[in-house]
Design a protein around this motif. Structure first.
Motif, PDB file in Angstrom:
ATOM      1  N   PHE A 167       0.792  -1.051   0.124  1.00 37.23           N
ATOM      2  CA  PHE A 167       0.007  -0.177  -0.016  1.00 37.23           C
ATOM      3  C   PHE A 167       0.915   1.287   0.008  1.00 37.23           C
ATOM      4  O   PHE A 167       0.429   2.432  -0.471  1.00 37.23           O
ATOM      5  N   ALA A 168       1.913   1.085   0.599  1.00 39.06           N
ATOM      6  CA  ALA A 168       2.883   2.230   0.668  1.00 39.06           C
ATOM      7  C   ALA A 168       4.417   1.574   1.204  1.00 39.06           C
ATOM      8  O   ALA A 168       4.330   0.608   1.546  1.00 39.06           O
ATOM      9  N   ALA A 169       5.304   2.565   1.141  1.00 30.71           N
ATOM     10  CA  ALA A 169       6.689   1.939   1.668  1.00 30.71           C
ATOM     11  C   ALA A 169       7.296   3.318   2.277  1.00 30.71           C
ATOM     12  O   ALA A 169       7.291   4.331   1.730  1.00 30.71           O
ATOM     13  N   LEU A 170       8.318   3.061   3.146  1.00 26.05           N
ATOM     14  CA  LEU A 170       9.321   4.028   3.576  1.00 26.05           C
ATOM     15  C   LEU A 170      10.529   3.629   2.791  1.00 26.05           C
ATOM     16  O   LEU A 170      11.256   2.237   2.901  1.00 26.05           O
ATOM     17  N   VAL A 171      11.119   4.706   2.151  1.00 30.02           N
ATOM     18  CA  VAL A 171      12.332   4.609   1.605  1.00 30.02           C
ATOM     19  C   VAL A 171      13.685   4.968   2.525  1.00 30.02           C
ATOM     20  O   VAL A 171      13.488   6.073   3.081  1.00 30.02           O
ATOM     21  N   SER A 172      14.603   4.185   2.614  1.00 23.54           N
ATOM     22  CA  SER A 172      15.829   4.592   3.336  1.00 23.54           C
ATOM     23  C   SER A 172      16.937   4.403   2.545  1.00 23.54           C
ATOM     24  O   SER A 172      17.441   3.243   2.374  1.00 23.54           O
ATOM     25  N   PRO A 173      17.459   5.746   1.899  1.00 20.98           N
ATOM     26  CA  PRO A 173      18.406   5.404   1.026  1.00 20.98           C
ATOM     27  C   PRO A 173      19.845   4.945   1.607  1.00 20.98           C
ATOM     28  O   PRO A 173      20.879   4.614   1.182  1.00 20.98           O
ATOM     29  N   SER A 174      19.927   5.347   2.789  1.00 22.90           N
ATOM     30  CA  SER A 174      21.148   5.213   3.540  1.00 22.90           C
ATOM     31  C   SER A 174      21.629   3.827   4.029  1.00 22.90           C
ATOM     32  O   SER A 174      22.694   3.428   4.506  1.00 22.90           O
ATOM     33  N   THR A 175      20.577   2.891   3.932  1.00 20.13           N
ATOM     34  CA  THR A 175      20.866   1.294   4.206  1.00 20.13           C
ATOM     35  C   THR A 175      21.633   0.858   3.117  1.00 20.13           C
ATOM     36  O   THR A 175      21.550   1.030   1.873  1.00 20.13           O
ATOM     37  N   GLY A 176      22.597  -0.055   3.509  1.00 20.54           N
ATOM     38  CA  GLY A 176      23.538  -0.787   2.318  1.00 20.54           C
ATOM     39  C   GLY A 176      23.774  -2.199   3.044  1.00 20.54           C
ATOM     40  O   GLY A 176      23.276  -2.876   3.866  1.00 20.54           O
ATOM     41  N   ILE A 177      24.739  -2.843   2.376  1.00 21.79           N
ATOM     42  CA  ILE A 177      25.214  -4.155   2.615  1.00 21.79           C
ATOM     43  C   ILE A 177      26.696  -4.091   2.436  1.00 21.79           C
ATOM     44  O   ILE A 177      27.616  -3.134   1.858  1.00 21.79           O
ATOM     45  N   ILE A 178      27.447  -5.135   3.028  1.00 17.28           N
ATOM     46  CA  ILE A 178      28.903  -5.121   3.160  1.00 17.28           C
ATOM     47  C   ILE A 178      29.334  -6.653   3.337  1.00 17.28           C
ATOM     48  O   ILE A 178      28.701  -7.600   3.766  1.00 17.28           O
ATOM     49  N   ASP A 179      30.671  -6.515   2.931  1.00 19.52           N
ATOM     50  CA  ASP A 179      31.466  -7.823   3.015  1.00 19.52           C
ATOM     51  C   ASP A 179      32.085  -7.930   4.449  1.00 19.52           C
ATOM     52  O   ASP A 179      33.083  -7.167   4.920  1.00 19.52           O
ATOM     53  N   SER A 180      31.385  -8.505   5.351  1.00 18.77           N
ATOM     54  CA  SER A 180      31.592  -8.435   6.721  1.00 18.77           C
ATOM     55  C   SER A 180      33.281  -9.056   7.216  1.00 18.77           C
ATOM     56  O   SER A 180      33.847  -8.565   8.132  1.00 18.77           O
ATOM     57  N   HIS A 181      33.429 -10.021   6.437  1.00 19.75           N
ATOM     58  CA  HIS A 181      34.660 -10.663   6.458  1.00 19.75           C
ATOM     59  C   HIS A 181      35.827  -9.831   6.214  1.00 19.75           C
ATOM     60  O   HIS A 181      36.904  -9.698   6.763  1.00 19.75           O
ATOM     61  N   ARG A 182      35.592  -9.040   5.070  1.00 17.73           N
ATOM     62  CA  ARG A 182      36.579  -8.238   4.613  1.00 17.73           C
ATOM     63  C   ARG A 182      36.915  -7.146   5.529  1.00 17.73           C
ATOM     64  O   ARG A 182      37.827  -6.290   5.676  1.00 17.73           O
ATOM     65  N   LEU A 183      35.759  -6.569   6.198  1.00 16.62           N
ATOM     66  CA  LEU A 183      35.900  -5.558   7.268  1.00 16.62           C
ATOM     67  C   LEU A 183      36.678  -6.004   8.362  1.00 16.62           C
ATOM     68  O   LEU A 183      37.524  -5.151   8.774  1.00 16.62           O
ATOM     69  N   MET A 184      36.392  -7.195   8.864  1.00 14.77           N
ATOM     70  CA  MET A 184      37.028  -7.617  10.000  1.00 14.77           C
ATOM     71  C   MET A 184      38.440  -7.836   9.743  1.00 14.77           C
ATOM     72  O   MET A 184      39.411  -7.745  10.476  1.00 14.77           O
ATOM     73  N   GLU A 185      39.001  -8.308   8.334  1.00 15.16           N
ATOM     74  CA  GLU A 185      40.309  -8.367   8.063  1.00 15.16           C
ATOM     75  C   GLU A 185      40.938  -7.103   8.043  1.00 15.16           C
ATOM     76  O   GLU A 185      42.084  -6.928   8.261  1.00 15.16           O
ATOM     77  N   ALA A 186      40.357  -5.965   7.751  1.00 13.67           N
ATOM     78  CA  ALA A 186      40.659  -4.603   7.859  1.00 13.67           C
ATOM     79  C   ALA A 186      40.888  -4.198   9.355  1.00 13.67           C
ATOM     80  O   ALA A 186      42.095  -3.584   9.640  1.00 13.67           O
ATOM     81  N   TYR A 187      40.263  -4.589  10.179  1.00  9.40           N
ATOM     82  CA  TYR A 187      40.238  -4.283  11.683  1.00  9.40           C
ATOM     83  C   TYR A 187      41.313  -4.962  12.195  1.00  9.40           C
ATOM     84  O   TYR A 187      42.288  -4.329  12.846  1.00  9.40           O
ATOM     85  N   ILE A 188      41.686  -6.132  11.584  1.00  4.56           N
ATOM     86  CA  ILE A 188      42.760  -7.032  12.310  1.00  4.56           C
ATOM     87  C   ILE A 188      44.101  -6.304  11.708  1.00  4.56           C
ATOM     88  O   ILE A 188      45.164  -6.328  12.355  1.00  4.56           O
ATOM     89  N   ALA A 189      44.090  -5.961  10.352  1.00  6.79           N
ATOM     90  CA  ALA A 189      45.235  -5.369   9.869  1.00  6.79           C
ATOM     91  C   ALA A 189      45.491  -3.967  10.695  1.00  6.79           C
ATOM     92  O   ALA A 189      46.791  -3.731  10.728  1.00  6.79           O
ATOM     93  N   ASP A 190      44.784  -3.277  10.956  1.00  5.63           N
ATOM     94  CA  ASP A 190      45.098  -1.954  11.994  1.00  5.63           C
ATOM     95  C   ASP A 190      45.300  -2.357  13.202  1.00  5.63           C
ATOM     96  O   ASP A 190      46.303  -1.878  13.737  1.00  5.63           O
ATOM     97  N   ILE A 191      44.980  -3.375  13.794  1.00  3.48           N
ATOM     98  CA  ILE A 191      45.304  -3.914  15.129  1.00  3.48           C
ATOM     99  C   ILE A 191      46.636  -4.330  14.964  1.00  3.48           C
ATOM    100  O   ILE A 191      47.825  -3.631  15.939  1.00  3.48           O
ATOM    101  N   GLU A 192      47.524  -4.896  13.874  1.00  5.33           N
ATOM    102  CA  GLU A 192      48.426  -5.488  13.992  1.00  5.33           C
ATOM    103  C   GLU A 192      49.658  -4.296  13.481  1.00  5.33           C
ATOM    104  O   GLU A 192      50.750  -4.465  13.907  1.00  5.33           O
ATOM    105  N   ALA A 193      49.008  -3.489  12.677  1.00  6.57           N
ATOM    106  CA  ALA A 193      49.767  -2.148  12.459  1.00  6.57           C
ATOM    107  C   ALA A 193      50.179  -1.274  13.582  1.00  6.57           C
ATOM    108  O   ALA A 193      51.159  -0.455  13.350  1.00  6.57           O
ATOM    109  N   HIS A 194      49.397  -1.298  14.574  1.00 16.11           N
ATOM    110  CA  HIS A 194      49.834  -0.740  15.772  1.00 16.11           C
ATOM    111  C   HIS A 194      50.287  -1.265  16.981  1.00 16.11           C
ATOM    112  O   HIS A 194      50.047  -0.947  18.052  1.00 16.11           O
ATOM    113  N   GLY A 195      50.942  -2.519  16.585  1.00 15.19           N
ATOM    114  CA  GLY A 195      51.724  -3.328  17.456  1.00 15.19           C
ATOM    115  C   GLY A 195      50.723  -4.331  18.435  1.00 15.19           C
ATOM    116  O   GLY A 195      51.328  -5.019  19.113  1.00 15.19           O
TER     117      GLY A 195
END
Length: 371
Positions: A138-166
């Motif tokens: 009947f109707a809908a709410l549009v949310s343009p800011s919603t998205g999708i992500i590769d969560s495993h690549r995200l976690m790999e980046a977090y790990i790289a940052d941890i290791e880069a800072h010792g």
């Protein structure tokens, strides 16, 4: 008695939130070790979800979920852009399947605006049909800011940052117990090389196991540990082409956002999660649950073919509120002041939108721990 290893900061839990916390502390100059009980990071709750970047529509204004989702969403988009992490700002539609549900969309729009989400709008059935011809409503709410992500690549980046800072991430290292000392926390770590460690700061970000870790912490006031509930959610994959280019959500149900259509970055569609309140953790997907999925999905996609759904996977939501309490509940993020000990912080009920909010959650934990 074996020698006790002295450390600065220990984060218990190598899921997306634990890794984000470890990253934040390491970048602040702390010497960080992230302990993960499993053979790999992010293989429990962080890999059993919809991989959605949430905009922050639903959560009560002033709640941690609302505050940290909205703040974390923009941080996450910026981080993905800077680190070239696969993601897509595809948008989503919350669909009213009948006239009575339109009032909920109007309420949801006001809730979103109160939370600082300023790009949502309501559309009628004609515009819905133009945007997504296969979706009915009947109707809908549009949310343009919603998205999708590769969560495993995200976690790999977090790990790289941890290791880069010792810092470091140590796998196969379950925490068997602990004790709050005067100004430190002693932990007993199992695995192939069991060890006793003593840390100036311990952050319990163990997700589903956060309660168990705290319950085994000698000297911790049990009154600081909130209620524990588990909501299981199953997902089914779609054989065939996705019926929409955006994520499609129904009006929410108790304990979850309803059986919704999500997409992966390759465009493959999956549906879920449903909500099943359980006492124990298991990840079996009962094929017979598909019967309810067909009914729920056909409310917004009437032409879903028979036999098109296949069991995919399931996940567990760690919750601080059960069905009798409305099933929602907020994040519980306790710094040393809230736990009552200068070296212990604990996180409970970090369910959705925990992935979206991970960077903002980490910033909050770091601020609380530095007081």
């Amino acid at each position: 008695m074996s020698e006790v290893l002295a450390l600065d900061c220990v984060v218990i839990g190598g899921g997306v939130v634990g890794l984000a916390v470890g990253r934040e502390l390491a970048m602040a100059g702390r010497d960080v070790v992230v302990l993960e009980a499993e053979p790999m990071t992010g293989c429990i709750t962080s890999s059993r979800n919809s991989e959605v970047i949430h905009a922050g529509l639903y959560y009560p204004t002033g709640s941690l979920k609302a505050e940290l989702c909205v703040a974390g969403r923009q941080k996450l988009y910026d981080y993905c852009r800077d680190r070239h992490i696969p993601h897509k700002r595809c948008g989503k539609l919350v669909v009213a399947s009948n006239e009575a549900e339109v009032a909920y969309l109007e309420k949801l729009l006001k809730q979103a605006e109160a939370n600082g989400v300023d790009d949502c709008r309501l559309i009628d059935s004609a515009e819905l049909a133009c945007l997504e011809p296969h979706i009915a409503g009947f109707a809908a709410l549009v949310s343009p800011s919603t998205g999708i992500i590769d969560s495993h690549r995200l976690m790999e980046a977090y790990i790289a940052d941890i290791e880069a800072h010792g810092g470091s991430v140590v796998l196969n290292s379950p925490v068997l117990g602990g004790e709050l000392l005067a100004d430190a926390v002693r932990l007993s770590i199992g695995g192939r090389d069991p060890v006793e460690i003593e840390a100036k700061l311990v952050v319990n970000a163990a997700g589903l196991s956060a309660w168990t870790i705290s319950e085994g912490m000698l000297g911790l006031d049990c009154k600081t540990i909130p209620e524990r509930h588990y909501a299981k959610g199953c997902y089914f994959s779609l054989t065939g082409r996705a019926p929409a280019e955006r994520l499609i959500y129904p009006v929410p149900e108790t304990g979850g956002l309803g059986v919704h259509l999500t997409l992966d970055l390759a465009g493959q569609a999956r549906f879920g999660p449903d909500v099943e309140w359980v006492e124990t953790i298991d990840y079996d997907v009962d094929p017979h649950r598909a019967e309810k999925f067909y009914g729920a999905i056909r409310r917004y996609w009437p032409n879903l073919p028979d036999g098109a759904l296949q069991p995919a996977y399931s996940g567990m939501r760690p919750k601080v509120a059960g069905p009798n309490g409305g099933g929602a509940g907020d994040f519980v993020i306790q710094g040393p002041e809230a736990t009552g000990h200068p070296a212990y912080a604990a996180l409970y009920g970090i369910e959705s939108p925990g992935l979206t909010a991970s960077l903002a959650i980490a910033g909050r934990v770091a601020r609380l721990a530095s007081r």
